[in-house]
Design an enzyme around this catalytic site. Structure first.
Site, mmCIF file in Angstrom:
data_model
loop_
_atom_site.group_PDB
_atom_site.id
_atom_site.type_symbol
_atom_site.label_atom_id
_atom_site.label_comp_id
_atom_site.label_asym_id
_atom_site.label_seq_id
_atom_site.Cartn_x
_atom_site.Cartn_y
_atom_site.Cartn_z
ATOM 1 N N ASP A 85 -45.978 -21.108 47.222
ATOM 2 C CA ASP A 85 -44.887 -22.082 47.341
ATOM 3 C C ASP A 85 -45.520 -23.464 47.268
ATOM 4 O O ASP A 85 -46.393 -23.798 48.078
ATOM 5 C CB ASP A 85 -44.165 -21.857 48.680
ATOM 6 C CG ASP A 85 -42.902 -22.701 48.797
ATOM 7 O OD1 ASP A 85 -42.796 -23.734 48.117
ATOM 8 O OD2 ASP A 85 -42.029 -22.326 49.608
ATOM 9 N N GLU A 190 -33.991 -21.194 47.842
ATOM 10 C CA GLU A 190 -35.129 -20.288 47.935
ATOM 11 C C GLU A 190 -34.772 -18.935 48.553
ATOM 12 O O GLU A 190 -34.931 -18.733 49.747
ATOM 13 C CB GLU A 190 -36.291 -20.942 48.695
ATOM 14 C CG GLU A 190 -35.935 -21.694 49.951
ATOM 15 C CD GLU A 190 -37.163 -22.464 50.480
ATOM 16 O OE1 GLU A 190 -38.251 -21.885 50.598
ATOM 17 O OE2 GLU A 190 -37.004 -23.660 50.769
#
Ligand code: MN
Ligand code: MN
Length: 293
Positions: A85, A190
């Site tokens: 990420d 997400e």
């Protein structure tokens, strides 16, 4: 949103996409997490951006917020499910994106596909005026249809200049919120999928910090000033302060005094394996754009 803001968001998005694509090919058995994080952060800077936060590399039941410490010897192992990420900012305008890679095996392909297709569904269906709870519903529907659970206490989030979480959450399930996506907004979505319980809990400290109460940094002198001026409230990690005198002690005191927030690693409550994908969206007068696609 001014043309300058849009162009900074788009540039950050292009750099983030490039770093994410690099990560996809760079996660390999035997390689250190540290070398991957450094490689990606270098790429971001070489391309004219700054990391908006330390590259998060979270493995298996870790969902988020682990970044390697200086000298970290931890390596990728065969069968690991690795979430990378990463964030990029250009003049404070942020792109936030994530990918999941399985190292050398295909046991978790379906779990990974569930999070990937949930994000694809969001990209396909996103429009101005949609409720954040509807977005969460699309994610939940896609992931549960494939036999997994979304993680309920992790969310997407609105973005602002030098602000990673600007107040609005984008849930991974239909939470009933009536808040909507409107022109002028920037936000990240997400989806997280898991074969566990669908909740994360705090685990050990993860080497990521941000300024919580700037005025409490005064007693830490140069260290306090450096952290405030350089990171402008965005998360940072000790790796980024190699020349800071008494760095670890300063950070320890910063946390103790309430100057700094320390992010714990988040792990799946049922020790389930976790997959994640993430894109950043901006909404201009012309509609919704995915900056990291
Ligand atoms: Mn992210
Ligand atoms: Mn995010």
């Amino acid at each position: 949103m001014t043309p300058q803001e849009i162009s900074a968001y788009m540039k950050a998005g292009r750099i983030a996409r490039k770093a994410r694509e690099c990560a996809e090919g760079a996660v390999r058995e035997g390689k250190t997490l540290l070398s991957l994080a450094e490689e990606l952060e270098r790429l971001i800077r070489d391309e004219g951006g700054e990391p908006a936060f330390p590259v998060n590399i979270s493995v298996n039941h870790e969902a988020a917020h682990y970044t390697p410490m200086p000298g970290d010897g931890r390596v990728f192992k065969r069968g690991d499910v690795v979430k990378v990420d990463l964030g990029v900012h250009v003049d404070g305008y942020i792109a936030d994106t994530a990918i999941t890679v399985e190292v050398g095996t295909y046991r978790y392909e379906a779990l990974i596909e569930a999070a990937r297709s949930a994000l694809d569904a969001v990209v396909r269906r996103m429009r101005v005026g949609v409720r954040t709870s509807e977005i969460g519903g699309w994610i939940e529907e896609e992931i549960t249809a494939q036999g997994f659970r979304p993680i309920a206490n992790l969310t997407g989030h609105s973005l602002d200049r030098y602000a990673l979480h600007a107040g609005l959450s984008i849930p991974n399930f239909d939470d009933g919120s009536r808040k909507t996506v409107e022109v002028g907004m920037a936000f990240a979505v997400e989806p997280f999928s898991t074969d566990g319980q669908g909740w994360v809990r705090n685990w050990k400290p993860g080497n990521i910090y941000s300024v919580k109460r700037a005025r409490k940094g005064e007693v830490l002198g140069d260290f306090g000033r450096e952290v405030i001026e350089r990171f402008k409230g965005l998360p940072f990690t000790p790796r980024w302060l190699p020349d800071t005198p008494d760095r670890d002690e300063m950070i320890r005191r910063g946390v103790k005094s309430g100057f700094l927030h320390a992010y714990p690693v988040l792990v799946e409550r049922g020790k389930g394996t976790v997959a994640q994908f993430e894109h950043t969206f901006i909404v201009t007068g012309e509609g919704v754009k995915v900056t990291t696609l």
